[in-house]
Design a protein around this motif. Structure first.
Motif, PDB file in Angstrom:
ATOM      1  N   TYR A 216       0.842  -1.188   0.000  1.00 57.39           N
ATOM      2  CA  TYR A 216       0.000   0.000   0.000  1.00 57.39           C
ATOM      3  C   TYR A 216       0.880   1.242   0.000  1.00 57.39           C
ATOM      4  CZ  TYR A 216      -2.953  -3.685   2.002  1.00 57.39           C
ATOM      5  OH  TYR A 216      -3.615  -4.863   2.244  1.00 57.39           O
ATOM      6  N   GLN A 217       0.329   2.336  -0.489  1.00 55.83           N
ATOM      7  CA  GLN A 217       1.065   3.600  -0.510  1.00 55.83           C
ATOM      8  C   GLN A 217       0.422   4.595   0.451  1.00 55.83           C
ATOM      9  OE1 GLN A 217       3.785   3.719  -2.449  1.00 55.83           O
ATOM     10  NE2 GLN A 217       3.294   1.666  -3.195  1.00 55.83           N
ATOM     11  N   HIS A 260      -7.317   6.483   7.616  1.00 57.79           N
ATOM     12  CA  HIS A 260      -7.484   6.042   6.219  1.00 57.79           C
ATOM     13  C   HIS A 260      -6.163   5.545   5.656  1.00 57.79           C
ATOM     14  CE1 HIS A 260      -6.777  10.397   6.417  1.00 57.79           C
ATOM     15  NE2 HIS A 260      -5.956  10.190   5.411  1.00 57.79           N
ATOM     16  N   PHE A 263      -3.834   0.608   6.414  1.00 55.76           N
ATOM     17  CA  PHE A 263      -4.363  -0.335   5.431  1.00 55.76           C
ATOM     18  C   PHE A 263      -4.373  -1.730   6.028  1.00 55.76           C
ATOM     19  CE2 PHE A 263      -2.635   3.155   2.925  1.00 55.76           C
ATOM     20  CZ  PHE A 263      -3.696   3.442   2.086  1.00 55.76           C
ATOM     21  N   LEU A 297     -12.352   9.266   5.153  1.00 54.54           N
ATOM     22  CA  LEU A 297     -13.197   8.343   4.393  1.00 54.54           C
ATOM     23  C   LEU A 297     -14.692   8.616   4.521  1.00 54.54           C
ATOM     24  CD1 LEU A 297     -11.299   5.056   5.328  1.00 54.54           C
ATOM     25  CD2 LEU A 297     -11.048   6.410   3.248  1.00 54.54           C
ATOM     26  N   ASN A 298     -15.088   9.444   5.491  1.00 52.26           N
ATOM     27  CA  ASN A 298     -16.517   9.637   5.764  1.00 52.26           C
ATOM     28  C   ASN A 298     -17.240   8.289   5.828  1.00 52.26           C
ATOM     29  OD1 ASN A 298     -15.945  12.346   5.611  1.00 52.26           O
ATOM     30  ND2 ASN A 298     -17.658  12.858   4.258  1.00 52.26           N
ATOM     31  N   ASN A 299     -16.651   7.394   6.555  1.00 50.06           N
ATOM     32  CA  ASN A 299     -17.222   6.052   6.647  1.00 50.06           C
ATOM     33  C   ASN A 299     -17.645   5.780   8.083  1.00 50.06           C
ATOM     34  OD1 ASN A 299     -17.943   3.404   6.482  1.00 50.06           O
ATOM     35  ND2 ASN A 299     -16.067   2.718   5.460  1.00 50.06           N
ATOM     36  N   ARG A 301     -18.663   3.208   9.347  1.00 50.80           N
ATOM     37  CA  ARG A 301     -18.289   1.874   9.852  1.00 50.80           C
ATOM     38  C   ARG A 301     -17.296   1.989  11.017  1.00 50.80           C
ATOM     39  NH1 ARG A 301     -18.726  -3.112   7.656  1.00 50.80           N
ATOM     40  NH2 ARG A 301     -18.902  -2.548   5.466  1.00 50.80           N
ATOM     41  N   TYR A 360     -21.439  13.071  -5.179  1.00 56.33           N
ATOM     42  CA  TYR A 360     -20.255  13.312  -5.982  1.00 56.33           C
ATOM     43  C   TYR A 360     -19.492  14.517  -5.446  1.00 56.33           C
ATOM     44  CZ  TYR A 360     -17.188  13.944  -9.992  1.00 56.33           C
ATOM     45  OH  TYR A 360     -16.083  14.051 -10.795  1.00 56.33           O
ATOM     46  N   ARG A 364     -12.760  15.589  -5.242  1.00 57.72           N
ATOM     47  CA  ARG A 364     -12.222  14.228  -5.227  1.00 57.72           C
ATOM     48  C   ARG A 364     -12.450  13.488  -6.538  1.00 57.72           C
ATOM     49  NH1 ARG A 364     -11.492  12.586   0.354  1.00 57.72           N
ATOM     50  NH2 ARG A 364     -12.105  14.336   1.660  1.00 57.72           N
ATOM     51  N   GLU A 365     -13.282  14.063  -7.396  1.00 55.52           N
ATOM     52  CA  GLU A 365     -13.620  13.448  -8.690  1.00 55.52           C
ATOM     53  C   GLU A 365     -14.192  12.044  -8.510  1.00 55.52           C
ATOM     54  OE1 GLU A 365     -10.669  13.981 -11.843  1.00 55.52           O
ATOM     55  OE2 GLU A 365      -9.601  15.334 -10.488  1.00 55.52           O
ATOM     56  N   ARG A 366     -15.045  11.905  -7.515  1.00 55.96           N
ATOM     57  CA  ARG A 366     -15.733  10.634  -7.266  1.00 55.96           C
ATOM     58  C   ARG A 366     -16.770  10.863  -6.167  1.00 55.96           C
ATOM     59  NH1 ARG A 366     -14.057   9.038  -2.280  1.00 55.96           N
ATOM     60  NH2 ARG A 366     -11.942   9.592  -1.653  1.00 55.96           N
ATOM     61  N   ARG A 367     -17.688   9.904  -6.041  1.00 61.93           N
ATOM     62  CA  ARG A 367     -18.607   9.963  -4.922  1.00 61.93           C
ATOM     63  C   ARG A 367     -17.809   9.771  -3.635  1.00 61.93           C
ATOM     64  NH1 ARG A 367     -22.104   5.151  -6.667  1.00 61.93           N
ATOM     65  NH2 ARG A 367     -20.108   4.782  -7.659  1.00 61.93           N
ATOM     66  N   GLY A 369     -18.019   9.109   0.684  1.00 57.44           N
ATOM     67  CA  GLY A 369     -18.656   8.901   1.976  1.00 57.44           C
ATOM     68  C   GLY A 369     -19.868   8.006   1.955  1.00 57.44           C
ATOM     69  N   GLY A 370     -20.379   7.749   3.145  1.00 56.38           N
ATOM     70  CA  GLY A 370     -21.556   6.900   3.292  1.00 56.38           C
ATOM     71  C   GLY A 370     -22.454   7.430   4.397  1.00 56.38           C
TER      72      GLY A 370
ATOM     73  N   ARG B 215      -1.780   2.987  -5.918  1.00 58.40           N
ATOM     74  CA  ARG B 215      -1.902   3.017  -4.461  1.00 58.40           C
ATOM     75  C   ARG B 215      -1.851   1.623  -3.845  1.00 58.40           C
ATOM     76  NH1 ARG B 215      -5.635   6.318  -6.138  1.00 58.40           N
ATOM     77  NH2 ARG B 215      -7.330   4.857  -5.731  1.00 58.40           N
ATOM     78  N   PRO B 229      -9.644   9.272  -7.739  1.00 60.21           N
ATOM     79  CA  PRO B 229     -10.306  10.164  -8.695  1.00 60.21           C
ATOM     80  C   PRO B 229     -10.734   9.402  -9.949  1.00 60.21           C
ATOM     81  CG  PRO B 229      -8.328  11.195  -7.815  1.00 60.21           C
ATOM     82  CD  PRO B 229      -8.338   9.777  -7.307  1.00 60.21           C
ATOM     83  N   GLY B 230     -11.945   9.638 -10.395  1.00 60.79           N
ATOM     84  CA  GLY B 230     -12.452   8.961 -11.585  1.00 60.79           C
ATOM     85  C   GLY B 230     -13.021   7.576 -11.318  1.00 60.79           C
ATOM     86  N   ASP B 232     -15.693   6.541  -9.909  1.00 63.10           N
ATOM     87  CA  ASP B 232     -17.122   6.302 -10.179  1.00 63.10           C
ATOM     88  C   ASP B 232     -17.294   5.637 -11.535  1.00 63.10           C
ATOM     89  OD1 ASP B 232     -17.574   7.669  -7.859  1.00 63.10           O
ATOM     90  OD2 ASP B 232     -18.943   9.144  -8.719  1.00 63.10           O
ATOM     91  N   GLN B 265     -11.198   1.403  -0.510  1.00 64.14           N
ATOM     92  CA  GLN B 265     -11.325   1.956   0.838  1.00 64.14           C
ATOM     93  C   GLN B 265     -12.571   2.801   0.999  1.00 64.14           C
ATOM     94  OE1 GLN B 265      -8.375   2.973   3.832  1.00 64.14           O
ATOM     95  NE2 GLN B 265      -7.601   4.166   2.136  1.00 64.14           N
ATOM     96  N   ALA B 267     -16.381   4.367   1.388  1.00 63.24           N
ATOM     97  CA  ALA B 267     -17.364   4.016   2.420  1.00 63.24           C
ATOM     98  C   ALA B 267     -18.322   2.936   1.921  1.00 63.24           C
ATOM     99  CB  ALA B 267     -18.130   5.263   2.856  1.00 63.24           C
TER     100      ALA B 267
END
Lengths: 533, 533
Positions: A216-217, A260, A263, A297-299, A301, A360, A364-367, A369-370, B215, B229-230, B232, B265, B267
């Motif tokens: 992991y990085q 986060h 790992f 991570l807005n997780n 869990r 979205y 972060r260019e993605r959805r 959190g949960g 990663r 990123p990307g 989704d 990783q 959520a």
């Protein structure tokens, strides 16, 4: 693990060094000698050695060649490259076994950096100020990391000896005194611990065993090996670290830095095991000890109970709350603030703890959190400022130098009257104007250069000349508090305002332990008003 | 995504290519022309184009420079480096909308590699054998991966076009025919899909967008970007892939290859989202579609329901069950078999699905796995052989050449009368003696050399001369079944034995849907006896 002093000059040394074929103890003071250690199962080496009074200094000698400080060193009196020292904590009386702690909903944190809170930069020097903090009404002092780091100036996230209390802060005995002093003032003590990486200088753990992994990085250094071969012992190292603070220093909780970057793919996540271990140790002593995660991570869990598949931590920081508030107050829209800026964002934070619960994120260019179902407001820590949000600006400006005085009061109100656990960054309570800048004191020249370069690259858009040199002692000095400002009118007024808000929070029934069921939150975007009932 | 044929020569092209500033469609047949695509939000490019009859061949032209096949290609008639082809699946009648499928507890898998099941190595050539498989009593054919891979010989895990059915197997129309033929025989069809990496040759996805990440590390190639990123769009790509098999091919389930190498990783884990999406699509068509994971984690979270924090997959493979059985039958104790070898191991597998549920594994040098509470026996797939356990031996020996005939019958009994879902590896049912060896047909010379070298290094302890050359066509030919063996006495007797065991499993009430509550498992180590009641 480490050197456990047994009394009468006897000490048990125990080190995990599966990479070594032989390990010897090289005692360098008071009297130079070499004692071979015995091999124990699973890569441990150990021996009980006589005539090693507290204060004795030692290295481990790996395969007769490499001389290294103890990974579980309790004290590094000469810094990260020097010998480890035997510490006898039993000599120090431990007066506050009856300290009751605070229920979770009563926690009000005061984040404090030991090096810059006072000109002296020691635990000792803070103690005289504790009555003032108690009078403010906060209930918990949260120390930024105190594990031994290179040099004398560092935020603490470059620590390389997780068990050793920073020598320039005063070392382990001084920390124990500090905790006792806090408890005497009715203040809980939280410690910020870094279990996701180790600093780049003085990090010799990789010579002993598979503490690190390349699977992991992390952004800060090699990831810690929580799930590969040998990971049982690595997990144990960090869990024993947590228990050390709980049992030997009576800390009331730990703030787990950037989880986060922990790992772990194994069936039982490290955080779950950590939570169970700490809970058990605390219960044995009849105490509550809190584990609070910083997480990107807005997780939920992390903070859900085990029975619904959670890790069972007590609370986590909500950066979203900060960003929503900060963007509204400052109008800033660069970097991660581009995801915020509407009153509705802050409303969402009030309703859910997080703003992003699966939506979205343009940044972060993605959805991201949960949902936060099955969680309570007291499981989120919120703030208008903290060391990161101030210090990770190019110039480390506090909110006091970015917005008006009334805006500072508004921010205080939003945080302190929120249903969440508030956190104040030291100096915020009187509108400290000194910056909190990024500072280091690496001694390895190539590292020092790399840190400066990295910092300039990070803020290239501001023009490099503007970024303070982290290695320059002036950067550190500039970041010190000036509590003498408290004698002036406006700081004193702000302090009184904070104190009054805290008093309200601690006494008004709707604020003492709020639930989401009893709250109604409405955003009036056009009027820039947020209504929370 | 990909080329969706709309009828009357019209086709909608849609590709995710955020790395490109412009994307054009280069139609190379039946008539050469270039059509620019329109930019859509989030890095997509699309156009509806006329005069592209089914069979038309095309590339995407990125930034006017790079000519690349479609990442979501439905067909690669000329292999991984050639143009993609427009496919019209609507032309093919779809006769079995009323196919009821099987309840989960009735699933008995038959793992089948299309290339070696028959001398022809096509879907078409398998169809005549389906009545024989149905007579055996299995209820589901599980195809090893059919996504387009380089060359004509491959296990399938080097696929690089997840949506394109291998050309040398017969392409998409042939797969549809095959599924229909299976359903007509009362057989479900499962497809092995690889969502954790792509093969090394013909993998152009990295030219289009951030499909991959650094990663995380996988043993087989770059990890897929499920949380950066990307991501989704990357997640959508693979989820649409799953839905493609469900909706266009009516497959009854997917076997998800090596999900421990799906790093996510976020959520909401990719597998959780995948399960929800597939379940929804299946429900819309009034069907059940199963998702079954191969996983090296022994983590029941994968198959627990969402309400207790699980990912909601239906079942997972139990390698532990295999290893416990194999070690007892063969006495082998090298590699991962060192963690097994006692009757108690197999007893634990019967009691819990896994053998390692948190115990220390000497092979892994760490504790391994977690408890399987809240899971049912029908959520574990077990086997005495499978493509990996046979094929990842240096010589690819089947159990039939390692143990006695009575031991083969014992293995069959243990698997087929277990409370779990049994899986048979093609040929096992009559004691096929041909090996199943590791074979590839890379066309890039440097890759071909690397594969040979890697394979030899993996089994260096056996002496390199012994390891068959994966690139040599003879290795592939050696791995073909010889179903004509079924005419001989002993194979015929074994087949009849398997058939009878399956009949018992499907008719005896205690075996039709067993629960752990009704089972008692006792190991008699000295007598080498396992008693299951």
């Amino acid at each position: 693990m480490g050197a456990t002093y047994l009394g009468e000059g006897r000490c048990r040394f125990r080190v995990w060094a599966p990479y070594a074929d032989t390990v010897a103890l090289h005692i360098v003071a008071p009297e130079d000698r070499i004692v071979p250690l015995n091999r124990a199962p699973r890569g441990y080496y150990e021996a009980v050695v006589s005539t090693v009074p507290p204060g004795s200094r030692y290295f481990y000698l790996l395969d007769g060649k490499k001389e290294r400080p103890d990974p579980a060193s309790r004290y590094q009196p000469e810094g990260v490259h020097g010998p480890s020292a035997v510490v006898d904590l039993t000599r120090q009386p431990w007066p506050d076994e009856r300290w009751p702690g605070h229920p979770q909903e009563e926690l009000i944190f005061y984040e404090l950096h030991v090096g810059t809170f006072t000109p002296e930069g020691t635990f000792q020097a803070i103690i005289p100020y504790l009555p003032e903090l108690a009078a403010l009404g906060i209930t918990a002092v949260e120390l930024m990391p105190v594990a031994q780091f290179p040099g004398s100036r560092n935020w603490g996230y470059d620590g390389v000896y997780p068990f050793a209390v920073q020598n320039t802060y005063g070392g382990p005995h001084a920390l124990r005194q500090f905790v006792a002093a806090c408890h005497q003032q009715g203040l809980s003590v939280f410690l910020d611990v870094v279990y996701n990486h180790l600093g780049p200088e003085g990090n010799y753990l990789g010579d002993f065993g598979p503490y690190f992994t390349d699977r992991y990085q992390t952004p800060w250094g090699r990831a810690i090996n929580f799930d590969g071969p040998g990971s049982d012992e690595v997990r144990r190292f960090f869990i024993e670290n947590a228990l050390y603070w709980v049992t030997e220093f009576a800390v009331d909780g730990l703030r787990l830095d950037a989880v986060h970057a922990i790992f772990d793919q194994s069936a039982r996540h490290f955080l779950e095991e950590l939570a169970a271990s700490v809970r058990q140790a605390a219960a044995k002593r009849g105490r509550r000890v809190y584990l609070i995660a910083e997480s990107d991570l807005n997780n939920a869990r992390l903070i859900r109970p085990l029975v619904v598949g959670g890790y069972g931590l007590d609370a986590q920081w909500s950066d979203d709350f900060h960003h929503a508030l900060h963007a509204l107050l400052t109008g800033e829209a660069n970097g991660y603030y581009r995801d915020f800026g509407q009153v509705e964002h802050l409303a969402k934070a009030f309703r859910c703890g997080f703003v992003y619960t699966g939506e979205y994120s343009a940044y972060r260019e993605r959805r991201h959190g949960g949902a936060t179902e099955l969680c309570a407001p007291k499981q989120f820590v919120v703030f208008a400022q903290n060391h990161d949000q101030v210090g990770n600006r190019a110039l480390g400006e506090r909110l006091s130098t970015l917005v008006s005085f009334p805006a500072l009061k508004l921010a205080a109100g939003v945080v302190l009257l929120s249903p969440f656990l508030p956190l104040i960054f030291m100096g915020e309570e009187y509108g400290e104007t000194a910056p909190f800048q990024y500072f280091t004191s690496h001694t390895a020249p190539e590292l020092a250069a790399a840190v400066v370069k990295g910092r300039r690259a990070e803020f290239a858009r501001f023009g490099w000349a503007a970024v303070p040199d982290p290695q320059d002692e002036a950067t550190f000095r500039r970041s010190r508090l000036h509590r003498e400002q408290l004698q002036e009118d406006q700081p004193r007024a702000l302090f009184a305002f904070y104190r009054e808000l805290i008093r309200l929070r601690r006494t008004l029934p709707p604020l003492t332990n709020p639930s989401w069921e009893q709250m109604a939150v409405t955003a009036f975007e056009h009027e820039r008003v947020l209504l929370v009932r």
